[in-house]
Write an enzyme that holds these catalytic residues in place. Structure first.
Site, short mmCIF file in Angstrom:
data_model
loop_
_atom_site.label_atom_id
_atom_site.label_comp_id
_atom_site.label_asym_id
_atom_site.label_seq_id
_atom_site.Cartn_x
_atom_site.Cartn_y
_atom_site.Cartn_z
N CYS A 74 7.69 -1.70 1.70
CA CYS A 74 8.21 -1.02 0.50
C CYS A 74 9.34 -0.06 0.88
CB CYS A 74 7.09 -0.27 -0.23
SG CYS A 74 5.98 -1.38 -1.13
N GLY B 23 0.84 -1.19 0.00
CA GLY B 23 0.00 0.00 0.00
C GLY B 23 0.88 1.24 0.00
N GLN C 228 1.41 3.44 2.21
CA GLN C 228 2.19 3.60 3.44
C GLN C 228 2.84 2.29 3.88
OE1 GLN C 228 3.32 6.22 4.89
NE2 GLN C 228 2.32 7.49 3.35
N SER C 229 3.26 1.50 2.93
CA SER C 229 3.88 0.21 3.25
C SER C 229 5.26 0.39 3.89
CB SER C 229 4.02 -0.60 1.96
OG SER C 229 4.92 -1.67 2.15
N ASN C 230 5.42 -0.18 5.08
CA ASN C 230 6.75 -0.19 5.72
C ASN C 230 7.68 -1.13 4.97
OD1 ASN C 230 6.00 1.47 8.04
ND2 ASN C 230 4.73 -0.29 8.65
#
Ligand SMILES: *Cc1c(COP(=O)(O)O)cnc(C)c1O
Length: 357
Positions: A101, A95, A97-99
């Site tokens: 990524c 998403g 706000q993916s940690n």
């Protein structure tokens, strides 16, 4: 105002100690990215104010890489494999706000690899904050994919990379395959060694669970060390319907079994080996409710941070479990802080803080 609430049991050293890994794990390709071991703390003031059992915290918010968090432990093995296979680009998804990524973009940059991130949803004027801002700082190429299938889109990008002469390496959502699982198997052993040194026996481990690699790895490490305590994942995003629950446990069993085969261990996992609570999903993934707000504020009172999506929900769950009397007074509970605090910067003040303003 408060007593000293956080006692560091073991001072972390900056140089990772490879010899703490079982010999089988030492032979896996691994890039060293995290500052390990992460601290093991005791939340004395907090446990007193909650009138709860002894609460320890394993601080994987302090993995020290690209703003910290749990994904870097998996990425050490995943990117290690990519590098050892001669790949030149990493492809993964998440998403906005993916940690995962964020940490993947940094890991790729650190290792001199290109990084393609497939971001679900639609880009807006305000998208490029917090985690997504860092993705760009780390030089990742962003591909917005709306609600299209993430696996197919990753394959499409991989095909394009190959056509232009590159060698892509695909990492699944959250890094949760058997290779990523090795990272949390190693993390459990790291914790185990700290507990042995401090002569503490833990009865419960509580942590957020989402794509499953953390839980699968902890289960594998726990079985290697014959750990007798209970390990419970607080589900952050799975729908609580029976079929989904079963599918998730089947996924956990599959990746734990594959990872245990890599290690040459005979232990075989089944669906019933994993304990998950679906009681704290609130209004859904990423939605901050009063459970999360209260946990964030409580931590803040001690100068500590929780993230809005995973750890606030999990610590909120832990508070409720304490209030329900789920633990005996003499038991020791360990809260595994998995990081994600970058995400705080993606939320407006009024969402995170109860206020009359
Ligand atoms: C991804 C993530 C988790 C969940 O870990 P999984 O291995 O995906 O289950 C928990 N906390 C934070 C902060 C995360 O980013």
């Amino acid at each position: 105002m408060h007593n000293i609430s956080t006692t560091v049991i073991q001072i972390p050293t900056l140089s990772p100690s490879i010899q703490d890994l079982p010999t089988e794990l030492q032979s896996f390709p691994r890039v060293r990215l995290a500052h390990l071991p992460t601290p093991l703390c005791e939340l004395k003031g907090l446990s007193k104010s909650l009138q709860g059992p002894r609460i320890l915290m394993k601080c994987d918010d302090l993995t020290g890489f690209a703003d910290g968090g749990n994904k870097v432990r998996k990425l050490e093995f995943l990117v290690g494999q990519a590098v050892s296979e001669g790949s030149d680009s990493i492809i993964t998804c998440g998403g906005p706000q993916s940690n995962h990524c964020r940490q993947t973009a940094a890991a790729a940059a650190r290792c001199g690899l290109a990084c393609h991130l497939l971001i679900s949803g639609e880009e807006t004027e305000n998208s490029h904050i917090a985690n997504l801002l860092l993705d760009s700082i780390f030089g990742a190429t962003l591909h917005w994919i709306g609600n299209r299938n993430r696996e197919e889109e990753m394959e499409n990008v991989a095909t394009k990379v190959r056509h232009s002469g590159g060698k892509p390496y695909i990492i699944p959502a959250g890094g949760s395959n058997s290779t990523g699982t090795l990272g949390y198997c190693a993390a459990f052993i790291e914790l185990w060694n700290q507990l042995q040194d401090a002569n503490i026996k833990v009865d419960h481990i509580i942590f957020p669970t989402a794509s499953g690699g953390t839980q699968a790895g902890l289960a594998l490490g726990a079985s290697l060390k014959n750990f007798k305590g209970k390990i419970t994942g607080i589900s952050i995003d799975q729908s609580p319907d029976k079929e989904q629950e079963y599918k998730f446990c089947a996924h956990l069993a599959k990746i734990s079994n594959e990872a245990s085969q890599f290690l040459g261990v005979t232990k075989r996992f089944s669906e019933s080996d994993f304990s998950i609570s679906y009681d704290y999903l609130g209004a859904g993934y990423g939605v901050v409710g009063s459970l999360e707000q209260e946990a964030i504020q409580l931590f803040g009172n001690y100068g500590l941070l929780l993230d809005p999506v995973y750890t606030a929900r999990t610590f909120g769950a832990l508070i409720q479990l304490i209030q329900k009397g789920a633990f005996l007074p003499e038991e020791v509970v360990l809260f595994w802080h998995t990081g994600g605090t970058t995400g705080l910067h993606a939320y407006p003040f009024k969402t995170l803080i109860k206020t009359n303003l």
